[in-house]
Design a protein around this motif. Structure first.
Motif, short mmCIF file in Angstrom:
data_model
loop_
_atom_site.label_atom_id
_atom_site.label_comp_id
_atom_site.label_asym_id
_atom_site.label_seq_id
_atom_site.Cartn_x
_atom_site.Cartn_y
_atom_site.Cartn_z
N GLY A 107 0.82 -1.20 0.00
CA GLY A 107 0.00 0.00 0.00
C GLY A 107 0.85 1.25 0.00
O GLY A 107 2.06 1.21 0.27
N PRO A 108 0.23 2.40 -0.29
CA PRO A 108 1.00 3.65 -0.40
C PRO A 108 1.61 4.11 0.91
O PRO A 108 2.53 4.90 0.91
N GLU A 109 1.09 3.63 2.07
CA GLU A 109 1.63 4.08 3.35
C GLU A 109 2.44 2.99 4.04
O GLU A 109 2.71 3.07 5.23
N SER A 110 2.85 1.95 3.30
CA SER A 110 3.54 0.83 3.93
C SER A 110 4.85 1.26 4.57
O SER A 110 5.18 0.84 5.69
N ALA A 111 5.63 2.12 3.89
CA ALA A 111 6.91 2.56 4.45
C ALA A 111 6.69 3.40 5.70
O ALA A 111 7.44 3.28 6.69
#
Length: 781
Positions: A501-505
């Motif tokens: 997902g776009p907020e995984s990091a």
């Protein structure tokens, strides 16, 4: 000297000093008269030589002379050499003695005694008894040497020298030495303590600690606990201490580092999180006035002023060009802010540039935020700016009245601060009397008293949701539940967790700040990785060079050994799909699922190095994966993952973030969560505890079988572990738990979409949640 996790394994080059540490008492002696060392120096009872005996190992026999060559530890040999009337016959090598015997054979472990001025065999020992006897005998002899250096006066003088060296205030609670362990001929020291001392004196540990550690050949292989004490000549020397005193010294260091760090930083929690993510070092001294003003404004109620102040502060602390580039890439700074920072740098007095940061509308908020905070001298400059910028008479009168009120408050707070400064040492005893005045003195107390470290609270499901939401506002409540379920189940199983997902990091970066004990181990995957050596380490010449990943595993292992409990140890592989995971992870995945022993390089190579004397550790060719290890991987969508990885992993898909939530600066910082220990030994009756969730999961598995979802022992273990954790976190037996199991274990294991009919059939189930239905529609589309 080679470093490992929270302890440092060292090859030692120093012999313990035998000189007593003495120094005249200072002015604070009166405060220490009631203080006693945590454990006084041991008073050893004198025992006869014959009843106690000295342990030795038989090397070989000399049949022609009716003698045997025995090896004794160096401390025991030095003691034997000091006994009057005892005649020793030296062998061919150091530490080798010749004794009279006709029965001993090579490899025997014996107990020696003295008879007629010569050594003789008084008995035979097993391997375990021999090890205990050597440790007990060496510890007693070394304690006799160290006894003068652990007296009250010697400890007090050692603390004075350590405080003077580190620039600390005199305090009887401060440590007086560097505590360490000697075990299996290896020295273990705290890397955190060494790094903290190195930062204080601006010198690496290799320069000031060299020679200050025990030598295994002189002290024996251990296990022993020791303290490295700073001498009058500025060098360190080791002495033996008890395990209780070692524990007391470790606690004193933790307290000192927590208080000194809190005093030095004076930074909001949100800024410390950003600094850690960008690998920008935190300041080790109190911030100067201009930077303290920016730190105060970064928490104001004016959003634009808070963002500008935060960006300028980050720009001032980022000295490295790569760190500046990272700030620009994240959109934290822009050309206008860079021009403003350049004016700041070129100004003779940076404080003169600060009024230019504030707009007319932000002036009241900026002025109020400085009351009682560091950098309050800016109030006069802002008052002058108000007079120049605002022409409306009514607004001027209101602001002047507001400024006069604030000046009166500042004068009152300054008077109170002088009184409070003289009574800081008595604040705990007088807290009840000051309770009625806390509301008026709150801003002053924030700057005058040390900031306490974040408390560690037992974790609950609502607490984990709240802490994760405070730091990553874009993560939904359902995603937070799946993430907690995946982390704890993976620690039980030894399985990887993949974040998609776009907020995984962002989520992976804040997890160490939420879960107590996890540490911060971040390894970016390189696109050029093509073999397991890129992940684990390379063979160079006649030695093995470990990678950052291998060092991170060793750090998690050391933390697991030193902690009384075992928190999940998270090692984050960022961007696992930048390179092909099937090339660099097969051995790691197999080891996590089977015997948890990971081969770093061929065993035959290690045996060859042992024969050549290059390495000494017997199992150095492999790495034991600690219990509770969680391999956390984040994906960027560069390539399709191999089946071997997806079948072994618990995959968590994060929902797309809300743009307004991403613009919010998260403060968080209420507590760190202490996860309970839940192992695979915990019994669980699935059919009795979660009948609905288990039935729904089996139904989904049968529906998705045509798309590659297959029942297996591995899937059964994974599902059982997830439900065991769900029971521990008091999750309800409902459709939400059923959806969590499908998300984690089935949906991302679909190998092909030759037909969408099974997915459409799954949509007809009456227990589907909205999030699961949306994920299935995404697959169909």
């Amino acid at each position: 000297m080679s470093e490992t996790a929270s302890g440092i394994s060292l090859l030692i080059k120093n012999q313990p000093s035998k000189s007593a540490v003495t120094e005249p008492p200072t002015a604070t002696q009166r405060a220490e008269e009631s203080w006693q060392p945590t454990l006084p120096a041991p008073k050893l009872a004198e025992e006869s030589v014959v009843s106690e005996g000295w342990p030795a190992a038989v090397l070989h026999r000399l049949p022609q002379d009716r003698r045997a060559a025995v090896q004794v530890a160096q401390p025991i040999l030095r003691h034997l050499q000091s006994i009057d009337g005892l005649r020793l016959v030296q062998g061919s090598t150091p530490g080798e003695l010749l004794i009279r015997t006709t029965e001993a054979h090579a490899g025997d472990r014996v107990l020696l005694s003295a008879s007629d001025g010569y050594l003789q065999i008084d008995g035979y020992l097993s391997a375990d008894a021999y090890t205990r006897q050597v440790s007990r005998c060496v510890q007693r002899l070394l304690s006799q040497i160290a006894a003068p250096q652990t007296s009250i006066d010697a400890v007090r003088a050692a603390r004075r020298r350590l405080e003077s060296w580190l620039g600390l205030k005199e305090d009887p609670r401060n440590p007086w030495s560097l505590p360490g362990n000697l075990s299996e001929a290896t020295i273990y020291l705290s890397r955190r303590i060494l790094n903290w001392c190195s930062r204080r004196i601006d010198a690496p540990a290799s320069r000031w600690l060299d020679g200050g550690l025990p030598e295994a050949t002189q002290w024996g292989p251990g296990p022993l606990t020791f303290a490295s004490v700073r001498g009058e000549n500025g060098s360190f020397s080791p002495i033996i201490i008890s395990t209780e005193e070692h524990t007391a010294q470790s606690v004193a260091w933790r307290r000192l580092m927590a208080e000194e760090t809190a005093l030095a930083l004076a930074l909001p929690k949100s800024l410390t999180v950003v600094l850690g993510r960008l690998e920008i070092p935190l300041p080790t001294v109190p911030l100067p006035e201009p930077l303290a003003v920016l730190a105060t404004w970064s928490e104001t109620d004016a959003p634009a002023l808070a963002r500008r102040a935060q960006a300028l502060l980050l720009l001032s602390l980022a000295k490295d060009p790569e760190q500046r580039k990272s700030l620009s890439g994240l959109g934290i700074i822009n050309p206008q802010l860079e021009d403003l920072h350049q004016k700041w740098t070129d100004a003779g007095c940076p404080a003169d540039v600060l009024p230019g940061i504030v707009t007319d509308e932000e002036l009241p908020t900026a002025l109020t935020a400085l009351v009682g905070k560091p950098g309050s001298a800016m109030v006069a400059r802002l008052e002058a700016l108000i007079e120049r910028r605002i022409s409306n008479s009514e607004a001027v009168e209101k602001l002047q009245a507001h400024a006069a009120t604030l000046c009166g408050q500042i004068a009152s707070l300054q008077e109170e601060s002088e009184v409070l400064e003289t009574r800081r040492t008595e604040v705990n005893a007088t807290l009840d009397r000051l309770e009625l005045r806390v509301s008026a003195l709150a801003p002053l107390l924030e700057s005058a008293l040390p900031v306490a470290p974040l408390p560690t609270n037992p974790a609950t499901l609502p607490a984990f949701r709240a802490e994760l939401e405070a730091r990553t506002p874009g993560v939904s409540e359902a995603c937070a539940d799946r993430l907690l379920l995946a982390l704890t189940a993976a620690a039980d199983l030894g399985a990887p967790v993949l974040l998609v997902g776009p907020e995984s990091a962002e989520v992976a970066a804040v997890l160490p700040d939420i879960i107590d004990g996890t540490g911060r181990h971040h390894i970016p995957v390189r696109p050029e990785w093509s073999s397991e050596a890129d992940l684990l380490g390379q063979i160079q010449g006649d030695r093995f060079i470990p990678s950052k990943f291998t060092e991170a595993i060793q750090q998690v292992t050391a933390s697991t050994i030193s902690d009384e409990r075992s928190a999940p140890g998270i090692v984050w592989l960022e961007g696992m799909d930048r390179a092909d995971p099937s090339r660099y992870t097969p051995s790691l995945l197999a080891a996590m699922e089977r015997d948890r022993r990971l081969a770093l390089y061929p065993r035959a190579q290690h045996a060859a190095w042992q024969d050549a004397g290059t390495v000494t550790e017997p199992d150095g060719w492999q790495l034991n994966l600690p219990p509770g290890l969680v391999l956390l991987g984040t994906l960027e969508g560069h390539r399709e993952l191999p089946v071997s990885l997806t079948q072994r992993s618990l995959m968590v898909r994060l929902s797309p973030p809300d743009l307004s939530a991403m613009m919010t600066i998260a403060t968080g910082g209420r507590c760190r969560l202490l996860l309970p220990e839940i192992s695979s030994e915990t019994a669980l009756d699935i059919n009795a505890t979660f009948p609905l969730a288990w039935a729904n999961f089996q139904e989904a598995l049968m529906i998705l079988r045509p798309l590659g979802a297959r029942p297996s022992r591995r899937l059964a273990r994974q599902a059982t572990a997830c439900l065991r954790q769900a029971s521990a976190w008091a999750m309800a037996d409902d459709s939400a738990l059923s959806a969590h199991l499908v998300h984690l274990l089935l949906l991302d294991r679909i190998q092909s979409l030759t037909t969408t009919e099974p997915l459409a059939q799954l949509l007809d189930c009456d227990w589907l949640t909205d999030a699961l239905a949306e994920a299935i529609w995404t697959r169909i589309a």
